[in-house]
Design a protein around this motif. Structure first.
Motif, short mmCIF file in Angstrom:
data_model
loop_
_atom_site.label_atom_id
_atom_site.label_comp_id
_atom_site.label_asym_id
_atom_site.label_seq_id
_atom_site.Cartn_x
_atom_site.Cartn_y
_atom_site.Cartn_z
N GLY A 44 0.46 -7.37 -0.69
CA GLY A 44 1.37 -8.38 -0.13
C GLY A 44 0.91 -9.79 -0.46
O GLY A 44 1.74 -10.65 -0.81
N LEU A 45 -0.38 -10.06 -0.36
CA LEU A 45 -0.90 -11.39 -0.70
C LEU A 45 -0.68 -11.71 -2.18
O LEU A 45 -0.29 -12.84 -2.53
CB LEU A 45 -2.38 -11.47 -0.36
N LEU A 46 -0.91 -10.74 -3.05
CA LEU A 46 -0.69 -10.96 -4.48
C LEU A 46 0.77 -11.27 -4.79
O LEU A 46 1.08 -12.19 -5.55
CB LEU A 46 -1.16 -9.74 -5.27
N ALA A 47 1.66 -10.50 -4.20
CA ALA A 47 3.09 -10.68 -4.47
C ALA A 47 3.57 -12.05 -3.98
O ALA A 47 4.24 -12.79 -4.72
CB ALA A 47 3.89 -9.57 -3.81
N ILE A 57 6.99 -7.17 -4.48
CA ILE A 57 6.17 -6.60 -3.40
C ILE A 57 6.02 -5.10 -3.58
O ILE A 57 4.93 -4.53 -3.46
CB ILE A 57 6.78 -6.95 -2.03
N VAL A 58 7.14 -4.43 -3.87
CA VAL A 58 7.09 -2.97 -4.04
C VAL A 58 6.26 -2.60 -5.26
O VAL A 58 5.47 -1.63 -5.22
CB VAL A 58 8.52 -2.41 -4.14
N LEU A 59 6.38 -3.34 -6.35
CA LEU A 59 5.60 -3.03 -7.55
C LEU A 59 4.10 -3.18 -7.30
O LEU A 59 3.30 -2.34 -7.72
CB LEU A 59 6.03 -3.95 -8.71
N TRP A 60 3.70 -4.24 -6.61
CA TRP A 60 2.29 -4.40 -6.28
C TRP A 60 1.82 -3.33 -5.30
O TRP A 60 0.68 -2.86 -5.39
CB TRP A 60 2.03 -5.79 -5.70
N GLY A 61 2.69 -2.95 -4.38
CA GLY A 61 2.30 -1.91 -3.43
C GLY A 61 2.13 -0.56 -4.07
O GLY A 61 1.30 0.26 -3.62
N TYR A 62 2.91 -0.29 -5.13
CA TYR A 62 2.84 0.99 -5.82
C TYR A 62 2.14 0.88 -7.16
O TYR A 62 2.39 1.66 -8.08
CB TYR A 62 4.25 1.55 -6.03
N VAL A 114 8.10 -3.49 4.00
CA VAL A 114 8.39 -2.36 3.12
C VAL A 114 7.13 -1.66 2.64
O VAL A 114 7.17 -0.51 2.19
CB VAL A 114 9.24 -2.82 1.91
N ILE A 115 5.97 -2.36 2.72
CA ILE A 115 4.71 -1.72 2.35
C ILE A 115 3.79 -1.60 3.57
O ILE A 115 2.57 -1.46 3.43
CB ILE A 115 4.00 -2.47 1.22
N LEU A 123 -8.83 -0.63 -4.15
CA LEU A 123 -8.99 -2.07 -4.37
C LEU A 123 -7.79 -2.86 -3.85
O LEU A 123 -7.95 -3.89 -3.19
CB LEU A 123 -9.18 -2.34 -5.87
N ILE A 124 -6.59 -2.36 -4.15
CA ILE A 124 -5.38 -3.09 -3.77
C ILE A 124 -4.73 -2.33 -2.61
O ILE A 124 -3.92 -1.42 -2.82
CB ILE A 124 -4.41 -3.22 -4.96
N SER A 125 -5.10 -2.73 -1.42
CA SER A 125 -4.48 -2.16 -0.22
C SER A 125 -3.12 -2.81 -0.01
O SER A 125 -2.68 -3.68 -0.77
CB SER A 125 -5.39 -2.39 0.98
N ALA A 126 -2.44 -2.39 1.06
CA ALA A 126 -1.13 -2.97 1.35
C ALA A 126 -1.24 -4.46 1.63
O ALA A 126 -0.39 -5.26 1.20
CB ALA A 126 -0.51 -2.24 2.55
#
Length: 325
Positions: free
Chosen positions: A163-166, A124-129, A237-238, A156-159
């Protein structure tokens, strides 16, 4: 009384004496252990309900707060989208794992290995950052400067999207193993029979193997859905505003941390209970061919109990046959 009649009476008495009346075994420790467990449960409930450090008025005040309700709907939305997409992706990954193509099976194995081997919170953190790694996402010809399309990564990749991707990619790795286990449970003769009828591998997978595997797939997938619902709390966390994040934001303002945790827990319990209902009926639907008599549903049990309490029709009066001599 004649000798023959006396012998018949003696035989009837012996047959009655030989009958065995089953007496249920007494289990006093079962009742004692049940009483001890009930005592402990009541003691725990009494300690919670009489605890002066818990403001139950605040729990009742915030349980239907608009911010909490918005978080509940967002939690359900994230769970539904993630489970639907991850299930479709899991079917594809499971088919790749079972494929005879070594490239496809290796890629599928690597995908499962990576996403099952790393913690969901880290993903989740990696996708968020992701914007820290790639400032822009481009689409063009590899190893050249030709670019057809590019966009800022943070736009393109909001929080929410992160989260959905993770959640989706992580869940697909676990669900693919569930689907693969269900596929393996189907007898190999089913595939051979489908091929002998001229069915293609894709059609066989979709119409013959997968419906039979659903009996094995549905129960663990129901558990994964409930786990997904609770794992949405990690998106705090995001700063995704699901129900746990909303409760944390409210508690940071009024310092009612325990009360807002109780509110969030009540909503999680309600949502998991509601999700258990379709799982139960799906298990019954796909288990029709595996059991001769399916267990009754809760509604059927209530209907049978109600019918037993209803007075039945009065018995017809007995009539004696009159013989003609």
């Amino acid at each position: 009384m004649t000798t023959v009649q006396a012998a018949d009476v003696e035989l009837a008495r012996d047959a009655t004496d030989d009958d065995v009346s089953a007496i249920p075994l007494r289990r006093p420790w079962r009742w004692i252990s049940a009483a001890v467990v009930l005592l402990l449960v009541f003691a725990f409930l009494h300690s919670v309900l009489t605890n002066p450090n818990i403001d139950f008025a605040a729990v009742g005040e915030f349980v239907f707060d608009p911010r909490i309700l918005e978080g509940v709907w967002l939690t359900l939305f994230i769970t539904a989208i993630s489970m639907v997409v991850s299930t479709l992706l899991a079917i594809v990954v499971a088919a790749m794992r079972l494929s005879s193509n070594p490239v496809l099976s290796t890629i599928a194995w690597f995908y499962v290995w990576v996403f099952r081997g790393t913690p969901l919170l880290v993903q989740i953190v990696l996708w968020g950052y992701l914007g820290l790694l790639y400032a822009k996402l481009t689409l063009g010809i590899p190893f050249t400067d030709v670019v057809f399309w590019q966009v800022n990564t943070n736009e393109l990749i909001s929080a929410m999207v992160a989260g959905l991707l993770a959640l989706t990619l992580n869940q697909a790795a676990y669900s693919s193993e569930i689907v693969r286990a269900g596929m393996i449970s189907v007898d190999e003769g089913q595939r051979e029979a489908a091929y002998s009828l001229g069915m293609s591998p894709l059609y066989t997978f979709r119409r013959v193997l997968l419906p039979q595997a659903m009996r094995v797939i549905i129960p663990p997938m129901g558990n994964e859905t409930i786990s997904m619902l609770k794992n949405t709390s990690l998106l705090s966390v995001i700063a995704v505003l699901e129900v746990y994040t909303q409760a944390s934001m409210i508690s940071s303002q009024n310092l009612k941390q325990v009360e807002l945790l109780i509110v969030a827990s009540l909503w999680y319990l309600l949502m998991t209970s509601v999700l258990s209902i379709p799982q139960y009926y799906l298990e019954r639907r796909f288990g029709r061919g595996s059991s001769r008599n399916l267990p009754p549903t809760p509604l059927q049990r209530m209907r049978r109990a109600f019918m037993k309490r209803q007075p039945g029709p009065a018995p017809a009066p007995e009539t004696k046959a009159v013989g003609v001599v």
